[in-house]
Design a protein around this motif. Sequence first.
Motif, PDB file in Angstrom:
ATOM      1  N   SER A 136       0.838  -1.195   0.000  1.00 30.33           N
ATOM      2  CA  SER A 136       0.000   0.000   0.000  1.00 30.33           C
ATOM      3  C   SER A 136       0.878   1.252   0.000  1.00 30.33           C
ATOM      4  N   LYS A 180       1.029   2.098  -6.999  1.00 29.07           N
ATOM      5  CA  LYS A 180       0.414   1.263  -8.058  1.00 29.07           C
ATOM      6  C   LYS A 180      -0.515   2.089  -8.955  1.00 29.07           C
ATOM      7  N   SER A 195      -0.695   5.308  -9.329  1.00 28.68           N
ATOM      8  CA  SER A 195       0.028   6.377 -10.036  1.00 28.68           C
ATOM      9  C   SER A 195       0.769   5.798 -11.236  1.00 28.68           C
TER      10      SER A 195
HETATM   11  N1  ATP Z   1       7.396   8.114  -7.597  1.00 28.88           N
HETATM   12  C1  ATP Z   1       6.637   8.855  -6.764  1.00 28.88           C
HETATM   13  N2  ATP Z   1       7.168   9.936  -6.165  1.00 28.88           N
HETATM   14  C2  ATP Z   1       6.430  10.690  -5.297  1.00 28.88           C
HETATM   15  N3  ATP Z   1       5.160  10.415  -4.933  1.00 28.88           N
HETATM   16  C3  ATP Z   1       4.582   9.324  -5.489  1.00 28.88           C
HETATM   17  C4  ATP Z   1       5.280   8.495  -6.436  1.00 28.88           C
HETATM   18  N4  ATP Z   1       4.449   7.485  -6.788  1.00 28.88           N
HETATM   19  C5  ATP Z   1       3.284   7.686  -6.120  1.00 28.88           C
HETATM   20  N5  ATP Z   1       3.363   8.796  -5.338  1.00 28.88           N
HETATM   21  C6  ATP Z   1       2.331   9.305  -4.393  1.00 28.88           C
HETATM   22  O1  ATP Z   1       2.250   8.334  -3.323  1.00 28.88           O
HETATM   23  C7  ATP Z   1       0.901   8.187  -2.868  1.00 28.88           C
HETATM   24  C8  ATP Z   1       0.484   6.713  -3.008  1.00 28.88           C
HETATM   25  O2  ATP Z   1       0.391   6.400  -4.392  1.00 28.88           O
HETATM   26  P1  ATP Z   1      -0.781   5.474  -4.949  1.00 28.88           P
HETATM   27  O3  ATP Z   1      -2.105   5.869  -4.365  1.00 28.88           O
HETATM   28  O4  ATP Z   1      -0.610   5.459  -6.431  1.00 28.88           O
HETATM   29  O5  ATP Z   1      -0.304   4.082  -4.311  1.00 28.88           O
HETATM   30  P2  ATP Z   1      -0.971   2.636  -4.327  1.00 28.88           P
HETATM   31  O6  ATP Z   1       0.141   1.672  -4.380  1.00 28.88           O
HETATM   32  O7  ATP Z   1      -1.991   2.569  -5.412  1.00 28.88           O
HETATM   33  O8  ATP Z   1      -1.623   2.599  -2.918  1.00 28.88           O
HETATM   34  P3  ATP Z   1      -2.841   1.683  -2.377  1.00 28.88           P
HETATM   35  O9  ATP Z   1      -2.527   0.269  -2.664  1.00 28.88           O
HETATM   36  O10 ATP Z   1      -2.866   1.990  -0.915  1.00 28.88           O
HETATM   37  O11 ATP Z   1      -4.077   2.202  -3.095  1.00 28.88           O
HETATM   38  C9  ATP Z   1       0.039   9.118  -3.727  1.00 28.88           C
HETATM   39  O12 ATP Z   1      -0.182  10.302  -2.992  1.00 28.88           O
HETATM   40  C10 ATP Z   1       0.913   9.390  -4.959  1.00 28.88           C
HETATM   41  O13 ATP Z   1       0.659  10.655  -5.530  1.00 28.88           O
END
Ligand code: ATP
Length: 181
Positions: free
Chosen positions: A13, A17, A19
Amino acid sequence: MKPGRLIAVVGPSGVGKDSVMRGINEVLPQSHLVRRVITRAPELGGEVYDPVTVPEFQAMARDGAFVVHWGAHGLHYGIPVSVRYQLNKGTDCLANFSRGALTAGADAFDNFLVLNIIASPKTLASRLAARGRETPDEIAKRLAQAVKPLPQGLNVITLSNDGDLSQTVARAVSALQPASV
Ligand SMILES: Nc1ncnc2c1ncn2[C@@H]1O[C@H](COP(=O)(O)OP(=O)(O)OP(=O)(O)O)[C@@H](O)[C@H]1O
Ligand SMILES: O=P(O)(O)OC[C@H]1O[C@H](OP(=O)(O)O)[C@H](O)[C@@H]1O
């Protein structure tokens, strides 16, 4: 017609993912972002999803509305059967998946590829806090589940997202070529 690939995007989490998926889809607009059905309140954002209640989700599961579904973080998640329409017409589909559902996914989809996104514990903690979708207690529980082994025998691409998002997306796009995403 060659079926599209189901690209299961997994990782802890907050690793990025959603993004990374959105970034790939911007570079490769012919790919399809799978819209999950989730028992999460409608207004919480972070990804575009179809919010349902737990009884609604259970009825949908009973009625065969999902190819794969799983539970995590106190929520239910489903990949709707409509994804088969996209795959059958040759479209590659990107789905935010659970590591715990990969074996079921590999059984359910003929052309199954895993995009495993990783980042350091420090990165995960700061991104979840900055996103602000969960409470501090919920964030602590998510961080406690950050490390989970992937099942053996799957076709896996692993990428770090500790650095710039645009760089991760570029590496993902390149790793997904030359197939026709
Ligand atoms: N390479 C990066 N650098 C900086 N911030 C990032 C980067 N990748 C993602 N983020 C930020 O980190 C946070 C988490 O990203 P995201 O929601 O895409 O993660 P996720 O893996 O889909 O999480 P979850 O499984 O909890 O839904 C978001 O606020 C996003 O904007
Ligand atoms: O830990 P594992 O089983 O890999 O993933 C469990 C769930 O965690 C994330 O949920 P959310 O999008 O943060 O609500 C993933 O999208 C997945 O549905």
